[in-house]
Design a protein around this motif. Structure first.
Motif, PDB file in Angstrom:
ATOM      1  N   LEU A  16       0.809  -1.211   0.000  1.00  0.00           N
ATOM      2  CA  LEU A  16       0.000   0.000   0.000  1.00  0.00           C
ATOM      3  C   LEU A  16       0.846   1.266   0.000  1.00  0.00           C
ATOM      4  O   LEU A  16       0.515   2.251  -0.665  1.00  0.00           O
ATOM      5  N   TYR A  17       1.957   1.262   0.776  1.00  0.00           N
ATOM      6  CA  TYR A  17       2.706   2.490   0.990  1.00  0.00           C
ATOM      7  C   TYR A  17       4.167   2.440   0.573  1.00  0.00           C
ATOM      8  O   TYR A  17       4.830   3.486   0.522  1.00  0.00           O
ATOM      9  N   GLY A  18       4.709   1.254   0.330  1.00  0.00           N
ATOM     10  CA  GLY A  18       6.119   1.164  -0.029  1.00  0.00           C
ATOM     11  C   GLY A  18       7.013   1.669   1.080  1.00  0.00           C
ATOM     12  O   GLY A  18       6.885   1.257   2.237  1.00  0.00           O
ATOM     13  N   ASP A  19       7.912   2.596   0.744  1.00  0.00           N
ATOM     14  CA  ASP A  19       8.856   3.134   1.725  1.00  0.00           C
ATOM     15  C   ASP A  19       8.297   4.335   2.478  1.00  0.00           C
ATOM     16  O   ASP A  19       9.011   4.953   3.270  1.00  0.00           O
ATOM     17  N   PHE A  20       7.018   4.682   2.248  1.00  0.00           N
ATOM     18  CA  PHE A  20       6.484   5.917   2.814  1.00  0.00           C
ATOM     19  C   PHE A  20       5.207   5.665   3.616  1.00  0.00           C
ATOM     20  O   PHE A  20       4.154   6.229   3.346  1.00  0.00           O
ATOM     21  N   ASP A  21       5.316   4.779   4.587  1.00  0.00           N
ATOM     22  CA  ASP A  21       4.187   4.494   5.469  1.00  0.00           C
ATOM     23  C   ASP A  21       4.136   5.559   6.561  1.00  0.00           C
ATOM     24  O   ASP A  21       5.004   5.612   7.430  1.00  0.00           O
ATOM     25  N   GLY A  22       3.106   6.376   6.517  1.00  0.00           N
ATOM     26  CA  GLY A  22       2.976   7.439   7.505  1.00  0.00           C
ATOM     27  C   GLY A  22       2.082   7.092   8.666  1.00  0.00           C
ATOM     28  O   GLY A  22       1.638   7.992   9.397  1.00  0.00           O
ATOM     29  N   SER A  23       1.768   5.775   8.843  1.00  0.00           N
ATOM     30  CA  SER A  23       0.904   5.275   9.914  1.00  0.00           C
ATOM     31  C   SER A  23      -0.529   5.749   9.731  1.00  0.00           C
ATOM     32  O   SER A  23      -0.843   6.529   8.845  1.00  0.00           O
ATOM     33  N   LEU A  64       0.312  11.255  -0.272  1.00  0.00           N
ATOM     34  CA  LEU A  64      -0.913  11.289  -1.061  1.00  0.00           C
ATOM     35  C   LEU A  64      -1.507   9.888  -1.132  1.00  0.00           C
ATOM     36  O   LEU A  64      -0.838   8.941  -1.533  1.00  0.00           O
ATOM     37  N   GLY A  65      -2.779   9.759  -0.731  1.00  0.00           N
ATOM     38  CA  GLY A  65      -3.363   8.421  -0.673  1.00  0.00           C
ATOM     39  C   GLY A  65      -4.747   8.293  -1.258  1.00  0.00           C
ATOM     40  O   GLY A  65      -5.150   7.198  -1.638  1.00  0.00           O
ATOM     41  N   SER A  66      -5.498   9.391  -1.333  1.00  0.00           N
ATOM     42  CA  SER A  66      -6.865   9.260  -1.831  1.00  0.00           C
ATOM     43  C   SER A  66      -7.342  10.550  -2.479  1.00  0.00           C
ATOM     44  O   SER A  66      -6.948  11.648  -2.103  1.00  0.00           O
ATOM     45  N   ILE A  67      -8.192  10.373  -3.489  1.00  0.00           N
ATOM     46  CA  ILE A  67      -8.794  11.469  -4.232  1.00  0.00           C
ATOM     47  C   ILE A  67     -10.280  11.177  -4.362  1.00  0.00           C
ATOM     48  O   ILE A  67     -10.668  10.035  -4.616  1.00  0.00           O
ATOM     49  N   CYS A  68     -11.125  12.171  -4.202  1.00  0.00           N
ATOM     50  CA  CYS A  68     -12.547  11.994  -4.457  1.00  0.00           C
ATOM     51  C   CYS A  68     -13.088  13.227  -5.168  1.00  0.00           C
ATOM     52  O   CYS A  68     -12.532  14.324  -5.041  1.00  0.00           O
ATOM     53  N   THR A  69     -14.154  13.035  -5.940  1.00  0.00           N
ATOM     54  CA  THR A  69     -14.702  14.134  -6.718  1.00  0.00           C
ATOM     55  C   THR A  69     -16.192  13.939  -6.902  1.00  0.00           C
ATOM     56  O   THR A  69     -16.682  12.798  -6.948  1.00  0.00           O
ATOM     57  N   ASP A  70     -16.926  15.051  -7.007  1.00  0.00           N
ATOM     58  CA  ASP A  70     -18.346  15.011  -7.334  1.00  0.00           C
ATOM     59  C   ASP A  70     -18.591  15.474  -8.763  1.00  0.00           C
ATOM     60  O   ASP A  70     -19.728  15.731  -9.159  1.00  0.00           O
ATOM     61  N   GLY A  71     -17.523  15.560  -9.553  1.00  0.00           N
ATOM     62  CA  GLY A  71     -17.625  16.034 -10.915  1.00  0.00           C
ATOM     63  C   GLY A  71     -17.442  17.536 -11.039  1.00  0.00           C
ATOM     64  O   GLY A  71     -17.176  18.047 -12.127  1.00  0.00           O
ATOM     65  N   LEU A  72     -17.564  18.236  -9.924  1.00  0.00           N
ATOM     66  CA  LEU A  72     -17.410  19.691  -9.901  1.00  0.00           C
ATOM     67  C   LEU A  72     -16.173  20.118  -9.130  1.00  0.00           C
ATOM     68  O   LEU A  72     -15.608  21.177  -9.397  1.00  0.00           O
TER      69      LEU A  72
END
Length: 427
Positions: A103-110, A396-404
């Motif tokens: 999931l995170y490779g070398d950059f696990d931020g807990s 950076l782990g997640s992105i969400c959008t409502d189209g706007l």
């Protein structure tokens, strides 16, 4: 109002809506948006999800869950440090370590592994295993615990999503995908934490993320073997397997995006076109055309993947310089716009409609931080990378959008919003 007048009014409204959609689509293509920090917390943000703007949920590095209003910038409900942020003392610690490395490779931020929100329902998954259920009590400023999903026991959950029908989809690293009925008025009359799954699908590979496409009646799962599984939303079965990486790396994320022209607003049309997009642990992205039933407009389950001999698949360029941790369509209406995010600190916007060979110039003016940088891309018969938002962190782990609007983490303790209903010159 007579029938003729009613028809004229409806037609005028249809034309107005089409004009509004076209205007927003053009703003997406040209990065014409207002970009700013909309929420600041006292903890680093690790995961975000949104049901209806401006209400969103965030999971933090310390294991806390926050529900916030992005218009006011206020936290309206919270549950502090309710998840194990590290997971040192869990059972099957070796499996958790393996999952975290993917999931995170070398950059696990807990912190929290994933969150989902629908109405007043919030679901969260932590490193201790399982998934917790919450109800939002905004007047009290609290998230009220409803219990944990008993069917999961201590399985390590890697991905959560709630579809428009209220089905909660839960992906576990051990390769099992579950679906539950999250509606309070469920026919079972059994509280969500005590429910037996509506669906149990065995992927036969460790699942890293899932994405649901209700328009086609299917979903996709990215796995540790480098393959993507297409599964049915109505039956407990895997419909197809696609292995674009050929064992070179794992498939970190996957989604389905409409590729019809922006003017075709009917995503169920027999003329609608769709594609499966996959992002890998090496930063590379691949696309594969899907077969759509000309009668129902849904995925052709007997042969979901378009014939590969007809240039149906290929690599998207330029590649990211880190694992592609998230992929999402810009809207669910098949607009053809795709957003990708990676550990190289960039979020890219792609045009998947009628891809042609093209060269992007590098003379566009950048937006404010995170800045916009044009990407030189000569792509033949592939989705075109239009531009990228820079300035994010490896978290950076997640992105969400409502189209706007485009909402993302990856900026330490802040939530960043790119609002395409606003003009960039309003900054």
């Amino acid at each position: 109002m007579d029938d003729a007048s009613l028809f004229e009014a409806l037609n005028a409204r249809r034309t107005e809506l089409h004009s509004e959609r076209s205007a927003i689509h053009e703003k997406w293509k040209t990065a014409d948006c207002r970009s700013e920090i909309q929420l600041v917390l006292d903890d680093w943000v690790r995961r975000v999800d949104m049901d209806q703007y401006p209400i969103m949920v965030a999971g933090s590095a310390r294991g806390s869950i926050y529900v916030a209003d992005l218009e006011t910038g206020d936290v309206i409900a919270e549950a502090k440090e309710v998840h194990d942020p590290v997971g040192d003392d869990v059972e099957n610690a070796w499996e958790l370590d393996d999952a975290l490395s993917m999931l995170y490779g070398d950059f696990d931020g807990s912190g929290v592994l994933d969150v989902a929100i629908k109405g007043d329902l919030v679901v969260s998954a932590g490193r201790e295993g399982g998934a917790k259920i919450w109800r939002i009590d905004a007047p009290a400023g609290k998230l009220v615990p409803q219990g944990s999903l008993m069917a999961l026991q201590d399985e390590h959950v890697t991905s959560l999503t709630i579809d428009t029908e209220g089905r909660l989809w839960v992906a576990c690293y051990n390769g099992t995908l579950f679906a539950f009925d999250s509606h309070e008025s469920s026919k079972t009359s059994v509280p969500l934490p005590l429910q037996k799954p509506l669906r149990t699908i065995q992927m036969k590979a460790n699942i890293l993320s899932i994405s649901i496409c209700e328009e086609l009646g299917c979903g996709v799962a990215a796995t540790s073997t480098g393959s993507v599984r297409i599964f049915s939303l109505e039956h407990d079965k895997v419909l197809a397997k696609w292995n674009p990486f050929q064992g070179r790396t794992y498939a970190r994320s996957a989604t389905i995006v409409g590729t019809s022209a922006s003017g075709d607003s009917d995503c169920k049309s027999s003329k609608s076109k769709w594609a499966l997009i996959c992002g890998g642990g090496n930063g590379r992205m691949y696309v594969h055309k899907l077969n759509v039933d000309p009668v129902t407009g849904t995925l052709l389950e007997s042969r979901p993947l378009f014939d590969s001999k007809k240039r149906a698949s290929g690599e998207m360029k330029p590649s990211h310089n880190g694992p592609v941790v998230c992929l999402t369509p810009a809207s669910s209406s098949g607009s053809g716009m795709l957003v990708s995010g990676a550990q190289d600190g960039s979020i890219r916007v792609w045009d998947c409609t009628s891809p042609v060979e093209t060269v992007h110039s590098s003379d566009s003016d950048p937006l404010s931080s995170p800045s916009v940088a044009p990407v030189d891309s000569r792509i033949s018969l592939r989705p075109r990378c239009l531009y990228q938002f820079m300035g994010y962190k490896v978290w950076l782990g997640s992105i969400c959008t409502d189209g706007l609007r485009l909402v993302s983490d990856g900026s330490d303790n802040t939530i960043f919003v790119h609002d395409f209903t606003q003009d960039s010159e309003d900054l």
